[in-house]
Design a protein around this motif. Structure first.
Motif, PDB file in Angstrom:
ATOM      1  N   LEU A 426       0.820  -1.197   0.000  1.00 27.54           N
ATOM      2  CA  LEU A 426       0.000   0.000   0.000  1.00 27.54           C
ATOM      3  C   LEU A 426       0.866   1.264   0.000  1.00 27.54           C
ATOM      4  CD1 LEU A 426      -2.654   1.501   0.182  1.00 27.54           C
ATOM      5  CD2 LEU A 426      -2.756   0.948   2.626  1.00 27.54           C
ATOM      6  N   VAL A 427       1.909   1.272   0.821  1.00 22.37           N
ATOM      7  CA  VAL A 427       2.816   2.419   0.848  1.00 22.37           C
ATOM      8  C   VAL A 427       3.483   2.604  -0.513  1.00 22.37           C
ATOM      9  CG1 VAL A 427       4.968   3.327   1.825  1.00 22.37           C
ATOM     10  CG2 VAL A 427       3.231   2.341   3.328  1.00 22.37           C
ATOM     11  N   ALA A 428       3.963   1.508  -1.090  1.00 19.83           N
ATOM     12  CA  ALA A 428       4.649   1.587  -2.379  1.00 19.83           C
ATOM     13  C   ALA A 428       3.706   2.105  -3.468  1.00 19.83           C
ATOM     14  CB  ALA A 428       5.196   0.214  -2.759  1.00 19.83           C
ATOM     15  N   GLU A 429       2.493   1.571  -3.534  1.00 23.04           N
ATOM     16  CA  GLU A 429       1.543   1.988  -4.565  1.00 23.04           C
ATOM     17  C   GLU A 429       1.138   3.448  -4.373  1.00 23.04           C
ATOM     18  OE1 GLU A 429      -1.834  -0.553  -6.588  1.00 23.04           O
ATOM     19  OE2 GLU A 429      -2.638   0.390  -4.783  1.00 23.04           O
ATOM     20  N   PRO A 463      12.097  -3.626  -0.612  1.00 18.40           N
ATOM     21  CA  PRO A 463      12.479  -3.701  -2.037  1.00 18.40           C
ATOM     22  C   PRO A 463      11.668  -4.714  -2.833  1.00 18.40           C
ATOM     23  CG  PRO A 463      14.433  -3.534  -0.666  1.00 18.40           C
ATOM     24  CD  PRO A 463      13.270  -3.719   0.271  1.00 18.40           C
ATOM     25  N   LYS A 464      11.313  -5.839  -2.196  1.00 21.28           N
ATOM     26  CA  LYS A 464      10.536  -6.857  -2.903  1.00 21.28           C
ATOM     27  C   LYS A 464       9.142  -6.322  -3.253  1.00 21.28           C
ATOM     28  CE  LYS A 464       8.822 -10.337  -0.615  1.00 21.28           C
ATOM     29  NZ  LYS A 464       8.668 -11.602   0.140  1.00 21.28           N
ATOM     30  N   MET A 465       8.547  -5.587  -2.318  1.00 23.43           N
ATOM     31  CA  MET A 465       7.219  -5.026  -2.583  1.00 23.43           C
ATOM     32  C   MET A 465       7.306  -3.949  -3.666  1.00 23.43           C
ATOM     33  SD  MET A 465       6.024  -6.950  -0.324  1.00 23.43           S
ATOM     34  CE  MET A 465       6.521  -7.736   1.201  1.00 23.43           C
ATOM     35  N   MET A 466       8.331  -3.121  -3.558  1.00 18.16           N
ATOM     36  CA  MET A 466       8.503  -2.064  -4.548  1.00 18.16           C
ATOM     37  C   MET A 466       8.740  -2.661  -5.935  1.00 18.16           C
ATOM     38  SD  MET A 466       8.439   1.091  -5.239  1.00 18.16           S
ATOM     39  CE  MET A 466       8.297   1.727  -3.563  1.00 18.16           C
ATOM     40  N   ALA A 467       9.499  -3.743  -6.012  1.00 17.83           N
ATOM     41  CA  ALA A 467       9.775  -4.381  -7.300  1.00 17.83           C
ATOM     42  C   ALA A 467       8.482  -4.871  -7.952  1.00 17.83           C
ATOM     43  CB  ALA A 467      10.748  -5.536  -7.119  1.00 17.83           C
ATOM     44  N   VAL A 470       6.747  -1.766  -9.346  1.00 19.51           N
ATOM     45  CA  VAL A 470       7.455  -1.281 -10.533  1.00 19.51           C
ATOM     46  C   VAL A 470       7.181  -2.196 -11.725  1.00 19.51           C
ATOM     47  CG1 VAL A 470       9.724  -0.870 -11.546  1.00 19.51           C
ATOM     48  CG2 VAL A 470       9.239  -0.098  -9.213  1.00 19.51           C
ATOM     49  N   GLY A 471       7.187  -3.504 -11.482  1.00 21.74           N
ATOM     50  CA  GLY A 471       6.903  -4.443 -12.557  1.00 21.74           C
ATOM     51  C   GLY A 471       5.523  -4.236 -13.152  1.00 21.74           C
ATOM     52  N   GLN A 472       4.543  -4.030 -12.289  1.00 18.91           N
ATOM     53  CA  GLN A 472       3.184  -3.786 -12.773  1.00 18.91           C
ATOM     54  C   GLN A 472       3.102  -2.450 -13.518  1.00 18.91           C
ATOM     55  OE1 GLN A 472       0.414  -5.591 -12.812  1.00 18.91           O
ATOM     56  NE2 GLN A 472       1.454  -7.348 -11.910  1.00 18.91           N
ATOM     57  N   MET A 473       3.859  -1.445 -13.036  1.00 19.44           N
ATOM     58  CA  MET A 473       3.839  -0.151 -13.698  1.00 19.44           C
ATOM     59  C   MET A 473       4.344  -0.270 -15.132  1.00 19.44           C
ATOM     60  SD  MET A 473       2.588   2.147 -11.673  1.00 19.44           S
ATOM     61  CE  MET A 473       3.055   3.546 -12.663  1.00 19.44           C
ATOM     62  N   PHE A 474       5.449  -0.967 -15.313  1.00 20.47           N
ATOM     63  CA  PHE A 474       6.005  -1.083 -16.659  1.00 20.47           C
ATOM     64  C   PHE A 474       5.168  -2.020 -17.538  1.00 20.47           C
ATOM     65  CE2 PHE A 474       9.653   0.899 -14.671  1.00 20.47           C
ATOM     66  CZ  PHE A 474      10.094   1.739 -15.679  1.00 20.47           C
ATOM     67  N   ALA A 475       4.451  -2.948 -16.913  1.00 21.65           N
ATOM     68  CA  ALA A 475       3.555  -3.798 -17.686  1.00 21.65           C
ATOM     69  C   ALA A 475       2.383  -2.997 -18.254  1.00 21.65           C
ATOM     70  CB  ALA A 475       3.037  -4.939 -16.818  1.00 21.65           C
ATOM     71  N   GLN A 476       2.001  -1.919 -17.563  1.00 19.60           N
ATOM     72  CA  GLN A 476       0.871  -1.102 -17.985  1.00 19.60           C
ATOM     73  C   GLN A 476       1.310   0.214 -18.630  1.00 19.60           C
ATOM     74  OE1 GLN A 476      -2.146  -2.097 -17.846  1.00 19.60           O
ATOM     75  NE2 GLN A 476      -2.137  -3.797 -16.393  1.00 19.60           N
ATOM     76  N   ILE A 477       2.594   0.353 -18.936  1.00 18.30           N
ATOM     77  CA  ILE A 477       3.111   1.651 -19.352  1.00 18.30           C
ATOM     78  C   ILE A 477       2.465   2.153 -20.643  1.00 18.30           C
ATOM     79  CG2 ILE A 477       5.066   0.794 -20.725  1.00 18.30           C
ATOM     80  CD1 ILE A 477       6.723   3.064 -19.347  1.00 18.30           C
ATOM     81  N   ALA A 478       2.037   1.256 -21.504  1.00 18.10           N
ATOM     82  CA  ALA A 478       1.422   1.681 -22.760  1.00 18.10           C
ATOM     83  C   ALA A 478       0.083   2.374 -22.521  1.00 18.10           C
ATOM     84  CB  ALA A 478       1.222   0.483 -23.679  1.00 18.10           C
TER      85      ALA A 478
END
Length: 491
Positions: A426-429, A463-467, A470-478
């Motif tokens: 939740l903090v990361a998002e 870091p694991k939560m943040m990763a 970040v992975g979901q962000m780049f998956a939806q970047i388009a």
């Protein structure tokens, strides 16, 4: 000596306040006491030194019954002679330390019993300050207005004001929002199809949304008290308040999704069936409050939010029995919400931007599905409020080399301890949502990068939560706005 004898003893009760206290200047800049370059302030007089010790003691009060009771007793020795500086220090703490609102409500509640003149003056000063903040288009003042509203609505729990008087404060905000809408709509109808009709349009909405959002944002701290109040008419008045919010929502312009929201629905409809996510930030906020309201009719515990510590329950002075023995409440002056006008919708949105939202992880990962015995609808909202307010309150120190105050404070927020992984997701998002806010983030993008780096260094599991985020962000970047894409840190 105008500062009184007991002020010097207050400093001994200071305790540790992680991250320290910074002072925000009128120009938006900040400094933190005891740090910095070669400037040396002139020595303080004995009176000024004791006043500073009083201020520091109020800042460092941790809310425990022992410290708060002792502090109230020592302050009472110097009141009413020091009503003005004590009121000023109290307001400063309420406006600048977002997580400690219950602490200062408790302090005022104790002083209300021993120093009624001070309590009367303080309540009036809070309302006056709130009106000043509501008349400003500064983002800083908007944050302060929200915190002052939260503080006022907690005062019935400590016997300082009546429940109905506190509800009247929220009602003043909602009524001002609705009145602005009605006036603008009437002007638009009278203008017919002219350019004036377009101009009047929805100029009122950004600021009116802020006013209603300000009222709703206080409910996690006061909803349980209002809904269960035994004071005649209080529970009904709270119900009418939320009905007025529904009526306001019906007047708003709803043309397409909220432009600041990035709700990618990573978990799928079946997984997230526990909550329906509105396309609009204010509708989502009201939806969470209204869901809690419905559940609270059958179970008053539904209003309980783990992120709002039950600090006041530790004080016997604030028990229902103690508060019902005699009426020591003060009557606040009516809250007058200043009217503001704007030349264009873009000007209004620039002054009152919408609340950022990022929903890229499954709801199950960040807040659960609002099932019995698990987090309720308000838990995520309170966490987001804490995070955004803490970033604002402790942003100025991020240029220093050590772990910055904002990261320190985020690491110690009173989030629920039953789901640590959920809290970190939740903090990361939320951090990414704040950084990617459109049309512009509240702070420099590099500030968010530094906060994220410091949290990753300070919390081994973060870091694991943040990763994952970040992975979901780049998956939806388009699907993201180009402006938001450019603020993302390198993968």
């Amino acid at each position: 000596d105008a500062s009184g004898v007991s002020a010097s003893r207050l400093a001994e009760m200071g305790g540790d306040h992680r991250g320290g206290k910074r002072h925000r200047h009128g120009d938006g800049g900040h400094h933190r006491g005891g740090r910095g370059g070669g400037f040396r302030p002139p020595p303080l007089s004995a009176a000024d030194r004791e006043l500073r010790e009083m201020r520091d003691a109020i800042i460092h009060c941790d809310g425990s019954p022992e410290m708060t009771t002792n502090l109230a007793g020592l302050l009472a020795n110097d009141l009413p002679a020091l009503n003005e500086p004590a009121t000023r220090f109290l307001l400063e703490c309420v406006e600048e330390l977002p997580v400690k609102t219950p602490v200062y409500a408790a302090l005022l509640g104790l002083l209300n019993k021993t120093s009624p003149e001070f309590a009367e003056e303080a309540v009036g000063a809070v309302v006056t300050r709130l009106e000043e903040r509501l008349g400003s288009t500064s983002r800083d003042d908007q944050s302060r207005a929200k915190l002052l509203t939260r503080f006022l609505t907690m005062l019935p729990q400590v016997g300082v004001v009546k429940h109905t008087d506190a509800i009247d404060v929220l009602d003043a905000l909602v009524c001002a929002a609705g009145d602005a809408a009605d006036v603008a709509m009437a002007k638009s109808r009278n203008a017919g199809s002219s350019n004036d009709a377009k101009r009047f349009g929805h100029l009122w909405q950004p600021r009116s949304d802020f006013l209603v959002g300000c009222a709703l944002a206080a409910t996690p701290w006061c909803g349980a008290s209002f809904a269960s109040a035994t004071e005649p008419g209080a529970a009904d008045a709270f119900d009418r308040l939320l009905t007025s919010v529904e009526e306001y929502l019906a007047k708003r312009n709803r043309r397409g999704p909220d432009p600041s929201a990035m709700t990618f629905g990573a978990g799928g409809a079946s997984e997230d069936a526990g909550a329906s996510l509105a396309d609009d930030w204010l509708e989502e906020t009201f939806g969470r409050v209204n869901e809690t309201r419905r559940a609270g009719r059958a179970n008053p515990e539904a209003w309980t939010t783990a992120s709002v510590p039950a600090l006041l329950s530790a004080f016997p002075e604030f028990s229902t029995e103690a508060l019902s023995t005699r009426d020591e409440t003060r009557v606040p002056p009516p809250t007058k919400v200043p009217f503001l006008s704007f030349a264009s919708v873009s000007e209004a949105l620039a002054a009152y931007p919408v609340r950022p939202r990022l929903r890229i992880l499954s709801q199950k990962m960040t807040e659960g599905l609002w099932e019995a015995g698990d987090w309720g609808p308000l838990e995520r909202f309170v966490a987001e409020e804490y995070i955004a307010d803490t970033l604002w309150a402790f942003e100025p120190g991020f240029k220093r080399g050590a772990i910055i105050p904002a990261a320190e404070q985020l690491g110690t927020l009173p989030l629920p301890g039953d789901h640590p992984e959920r809290c970190q997701f939740l903090v990361a998002e939320t951090l990414f949502g704040e950084m990617l806010a459109l049309p512009a983030p509240r702070h420099a993008a590099v500030f968010y990068h530094v906060v994220i780096q410091d949290l990753c260094a300070a919390i081994p599991t973060f870091p694991k939560m943040m990763a994952k985020v970040v992975g979901q962000m780049f998956a939806q970047i388009a699907r993201m706005d180009v402006e938001a894409r450019e603020r993302l840190p390198p993968p």
